[in-house]
Design an enzyme around this catalytic site. Structure first.
Site, short mmCIF file in Angstrom:
data_model
loop_
_atom_site.label_atom_id
_atom_site.label_comp_id
_atom_site.label_asym_id
_atom_site.label_seq_id
_atom_site.Cartn_x
_atom_site.Cartn_y
_atom_site.Cartn_z
N ARG A 42 0.73 -1.21 0.03
CA ARG A 42 0.10 -0.10 0.18
C ARG A 42 0.97 1.24 0.01
NH1 ARG A 42 -4.61 -2.29 3.67
NH2 ARG A 42 -6.08 -2.86 2.04
N LYS A 204 -19.26 -15.65 0.22
CA LYS A 204 -20.72 -15.28 0.33
C LYS A 204 -21.48 -14.98 -0.91
CE LYS A 204 -20.82 -14.25 5.38
NZ LYS A 204 -20.95 -12.80 5.81
N GLY A 363 -8.85 -7.81 -2.59
CA GLY A 363 -9.10 -8.76 -1.43
C GLY A 363 -8.41 -10.04 -1.86
N GLY A 386 -13.50 -3.48 -0.46
CA GLY A 386 -15.11 -2.82 -0.44
C GLY A 386 -15.28 -1.99 -1.60
P1 AMP Z 1 -14.22 -13.41 0.05
O1 AMP Z 1 -13.58 -12.49 1.28
O2 AMP Z 1 -15.86 -13.25 0.09
O3 AMP Z 1 -13.72 -13.16 -1.48
O4 AMP Z 1 -14.12 -14.79 0.47
C1 AMP Z 1 -12.85 -15.37 0.38
C2 AMP Z 1 -12.97 -16.56 1.31
O5 AMP Z 1 -13.59 -17.50 0.85
C3 AMP Z 1 -11.39 -17.18 1.26
O6 AMP Z 1 -10.91 -16.87 2.64
C4 AMP Z 1 -11.79 -18.62 1.09
O7 AMP Z 1 -11.17 -19.50 1.97
C5 AMP Z 1 -13.45 -18.58 1.44
N1 AMP Z 1 -13.83 -19.92 0.37
C6 AMP Z 1 -13.88 -20.01 -0.85
N2 AMP Z 1 -14.53 -21.05 -1.16
C7 AMP Z 1 -15.16 -21.70 -0.02
C8 AMP Z 1 -15.76 -22.77 0.23
N3 AMP Z 1 -16.18 -23.51 -0.85
N4 AMP Z 1 -16.06 -22.94 1.49
C9 AMP Z 1 -15.73 -22.06 2.47
N5 AMP Z 1 -15.14 -20.96 2.28
C10 AMP Z 1 -14.74 -20.91 0.93
#
Ligand code: AMP
Length: 406
Positions: A42, A204, A363, A386
């Site tokens: 950063r 999610k 991210g 974000g």
């Molecule tokens: P995000 O911050 O929403 O981009 O989510 C990233 C996180 O999602 C990472 O830490 C991954 O380990 C988790 N992730 C990806 N696929 C899965 C899965 N099938 N089950 C649980 N966590 C997941």
């Protein structure tokens, strides 16, 4: 109308107050005597703007937040180590002020000669920062004749140092970093080179639902991987075992599938998965059958889907190879654990090897691309999590909306 940029400014001899994102990860040194920066990406990202201001004879006053001290002076969130690191990077001394407002800061700003740099202490040592308190913003603004916002990571927040200050300074411009983020996450996507492929992953659906909806109109294809795919699969009636799922989003998932059909957007879910009987390197893991119209291919009871499978990798890679523009946000599986990282790695490689304009949302996908050493092969990697999602959703970011028009 276009916003003012740092290049439009006459800065020589002027006090330029610049909001940067120096929210770097820190840890205690081995002997516990000081805090050390573990990743200075950063700081590096702000260098083009800082060096431009120095070269053009500005008196540079930098401000940033670091972590969440929640209005208290906590030594662990001090920006002092950042001043030292920045000094090394620009090969010049960087003065440090113990606070971001007050008489001592005013004196330190007055003492700056043209081309010199001062970093102020963490703006979040004051609760007024996140409250966007006008009196506090005025005190910050008093340090500058001109304001520059180069903190893309906080541009989606209307805080005193990102938006409030613009009420008290006439000339407010964006820095090079913010300009680049807008170029790739906004302008480039107005008329994307086609086919335009959107790849979404991560834990999610709820975090990315608005991006998916916003981009469904524009995209030629959408790929969904990671944990969020199981909400779609459950909505379609497949078994998902213990996989991560948002049960309150099942209707929404069905609605997205319906919309994609109506809009003629290709919508690809993983053709199969890697399922495991536990969440860890020691787990037993196996590939599921390919999802079929007859209900075949779901995740077994008591097992959990943690990565995409080989057929999914193959299908996704084919889609990636023919794309003209790709935007990717979110891993395909739990890539932090080697056993479940194959899908994310393969997709990162496919994107890196494609001829498409490749834009990596902030991210975890940026972390993954860096982990596999593929950063050089991407067109652009966003520095904001974000903020980049909100921009893709088509939202106006307060820290950018508040800047002066050209
Ligand atoms: P995000 O911050 O929403 O981009 O989510 C990233 C996180 O999602 C990472 O830490 C991954 O380990 C988790 N992730 C990806 N696929 C899965 C899965 N099938 N089950 C649980 N966590 C997941």
């Amino acid at each position: 109308m276009a916003k003012l940029t740092i290049q439009d400014l006459e800065v020589e001899g002027n006090r330029v107050l610049m909001r940067v994102d120096f929210n770097v990860p820190l840890k205690d040194s081995d002997d516990g005597s000081q805090r050390v920066i573990t990743d200075d990406t950063r700081i590096q990202a702000a260098l083009p703007s800082i060096e431009h201001l120095i070269k053009n004879g500005a008196r540079v006053v930098l401000m940033s937040h670091l972590g969440r001290p929640k209005g208290e002076r906590k030594a662990e969130f001090s920006l002092k180590p950042v001043a030292e690191r920045l000094g090394e990077l620009i090969d010049a001394p960087v003065a440090f002020a113990d606070d971001c407002i007050g008489e001592e800061v005013t004196t330190a700003v007055e003492q700056l000669a043209n081309g010199q740099v001062l970093l102020l202490e963490n703006v979040r040592y004051h609760n007024e920062e996140t409250a966007n308190d006008s009196a506090f913003a005025a005190k910050l603004a008093a340090h500058g004749d001109i304001f520059v916002n180069d903190a893309f990571g906080t541009a989606h927040r209307a805080h005193a140092s990102t938006a409030g200050v613009t009420d008290h300074i006439d000339t407010c411009a964006m820095g090079f970093l913010v300009e680049r983020e807008l170029k790739y996450l906004q302008e480039e996507l107005r008329e994307p080179k086609r086919p335009f492929l959107v790849i979404m992953g991560g834990a999610k659906v709820s975090d990315k639902i608005e991006v998916i909806t916003a981009l469904l109109d524009k995209a030629d294809s959408v790929i969904i991987g990671g944990g969020m795919a199981y909400t779609f699969r459950k909505a379609q009636g497949y078994g998902i075992g213990n996989s991560i799922c948002e049960d309150d989003k099942l209707d929404l998932a069905l609605d997205i599938l319906k919309q994609a059909k109506e809009k003629n957007t290709r919508f690809l879910l993983p053709a199969n998965n890697l399922e495991a009987d536990a969440f860890g390197e020691d787990a037993n893991a196996r590939y599921t059958e390919v999802y079929g119209p007859d209900g075949k291919g779901g995740i077994s009871d008591d097992w959990e889907g943690l990565d995409i499978g080989p057929e999914a990798i193959e299908e996704f890679s084919r889609e990636i190879a023919t794309a003209g523009t790709i935007i990717w946000n979110g891993p395909m599986g739990v890539f932090e654990i080697d056993k479940f990282s194959k899908g994310t790695k393969a997709i990162a490689e496919a994107v890196a090897n494609s001829d498409a304009v490749s834009i990596i949302g902030g991210g975890d996908s940026v972390t993954a691309v860096n982990k596999y050493g593929l950063a050089d092969q991407m067109t652009f990697m966003s520095t904001g999590g974000g903020a980049s999602l909100e921009l893709l959703e088509g939202k106006t970011l307060p820290g950018i909306a508040a800047l002066s028009e050209k």
